[in-house]
Design a protein around this motif. Structure first.
Motif, PDB file in Angstrom:
ATOM      1  N   ARG A 135      40.909  38.260  35.168  1.00 34.05           N
ATOM      2  CA  ARG A 135      39.832  37.734  35.097  1.00 34.05           C
ATOM      3  C   ARG A 135      39.388  37.063  33.844  1.00 34.05           C
ATOM      4  O   ARG A 135      39.919  37.506  32.870  1.00 34.05           O
ATOM      5  CB  ARG A 135      38.690  38.654  35.321  1.00 34.05           C
ATOM      6  CG  ARG A 135      37.135  38.108  35.399  1.00 34.05           C
ATOM      7  CD  ARG A 135      36.136  39.464  35.185  1.00 34.05           C
ATOM      8  NE  ARG A 135      36.843  40.714  35.905  1.00 34.05           N
ATOM      9  CZ  ARG A 135      36.571  40.766  37.310  1.00 34.05           C
ATOM     10  NH1 ARG A 135      36.069  40.104  38.209  1.00 34.05           N
ATOM     11  NH2 ARG A 135      37.340  41.993  37.743  1.00 34.05           N
ATOM     12  N   ALA A 156      43.123  32.015  35.596  1.00 32.72           N
ATOM     13  CA  ALA A 156      41.978  32.089  36.499  1.00 32.72           C
ATOM     14  C   ALA A 156      41.350  30.845  36.651  1.00 32.72           C
ATOM     15  O   ALA A 156      40.983  30.500  37.502  1.00 32.72           O
ATOM     16  CB  ALA A 156      41.216  33.267  35.985  1.00 32.72           C
ATOM     17  N   PHE A 195      40.359  38.590  41.479  1.00 31.20           N
ATOM     18  CA  PHE A 195      40.209  38.528  39.947  1.00 31.20           C
ATOM     19  C   PHE A 195      40.283  40.197  39.505  1.00 31.20           C
ATOM     20  O   PHE A 195      39.668  41.131  39.991  1.00 31.20           O
ATOM     21  CB  PHE A 195      39.036  37.895  39.467  1.00 31.20           C
ATOM     22  CG  PHE A 195      38.895  36.518  39.971  1.00 31.20           C
ATOM     23  CD1 PHE A 195      39.451  35.610  39.104  1.00 31.20           C
ATOM     24  CD2 PHE A 195      38.027  36.373  40.934  1.00 31.20           C
ATOM     25  CE1 PHE A 195      39.523  34.366  39.502  1.00 31.20           C
ATOM     26  CE2 PHE A 195      37.990  34.771  41.512  1.00 31.20           C
ATOM     27  CZ  PHE A 195      38.588  33.701  40.589  1.00 31.20           C
TER      28      PHE A 195
END
Length: 261
Positions: free
Chosen positions: A146, A151, A165
């Motif tokens: 995350r 990401a 995540f």
């Protein structure tokens, strides 16, 4: 006013001026201390040893920079999501955490000159097809840290996949081994010297090409607040110094059998 009174006043003025200068110099010297944030859960870049002491490539680089700057430094662990907010709120003065230099981040903070390159790759079970285009991975589950550049890259390009995540890369790796995700996506060097060296990775391999640039940044830099150009200049000078005298290469060789830039 008598000559003796004039001499007394002059002496008092000189004494006050000297004291003021000393206080100013002392204050300037006191500014040569920094609180530095690193992640602490991201080996080999930064992690805690059995005694709870921060170790790793970024930690050694931070210490070397402080030595060159002749600064007193405190290096602290900070969750990744809190890195930039903590810097901007003056919780710390520098981020030395392999942070990618991206245009989005440049809008919030200033970066030093690049101090290493970043290459990202997918990892999947051996025998998985090498095609990793967004279309090929449609509906597949992909694990990623995350708040990382990876990401952001996946969110922008792989919206048709099932993105998962995680707070740390290790959590995503555990789910890959357990079969809860089909792929993980992250820093190739981190995987190479970390996960891929573990017994748990024996059934897994890199798949697809190397990804660099664009949303994945221009390499890694040290983040500093935009309103602190003096610190940025000192950091850049220190980076030049540790590269010139071989310190950078010695630290890198301690962790990796190859160059980082």
């Amino acid at each position: 006013m008598t000559p003796s009174m004039r001499r007394f006043r002059l002496l008092r003025w000189l004494t006050c001026a000297t004291l003021s200068t000393a206080v100013w110099i002392g204050a300037a010297h006191a500014q040569d201390s920094y609180r530095i944030a690193t992640e602490g859960t991201y080996p080999p870049w930064s992690y805690k040893d059995a005694q709870g002491t921060l170790q790793g490539w970024d930690v050694d680089i931070a210490r070397a920079l402080c030595e060159k700057m002749k600064a007193k430094c405190e290096i602290v662990a900070q969750d990744w999501d809190g890195m930039l907010p903590g810097l901007l709120s003056r919780k710390f003065d520098l981020i030395v955490a392999s942070m990618a230099i991206t245009e989005q981040r440049r809008q919030r903070v200033a970066f030093s000159t690049k101090y290493k390159d970043t290459v990202s790759r997918f990892v999947a079970r051996k025998g998985t097809p090498d095609e990793v285009s967004p279309q090929a991975l449609k509906g597949k589950t992909i694990g990623v840290q995350r708040g990382s550049i990876q990401a952001g890259f996946l969110t922008h390009n792989y919206g048709s996949a099932d993105l998962r995540f995680y707070d740390t890369p290790q959590a995503a790796e555990l789910d890959l081994v357990a079969g809860r995700v089909d792929y993980i996506f992250g820093n190739m060097v981190t995987y190479f010297v970390g996960f891929m060296k573990t017994p748990q990775a024996k059934d897994f391999a890199f798949v697809g090409p190397e990804f660099t640039g664009g949303l994945l940044g221009e390499g890694n830099g040290i983040a500093v607040r935009k309103d602190d150009p003096q610190t940025l200049a000192k950091v850049n000078a220190a980076l030049d110094a540790i590269r010139a005298d071989g310190t950078y290469d010695r630290i890198t060789a301690k962790y990796f059998p190859f160059k980082l830039m």
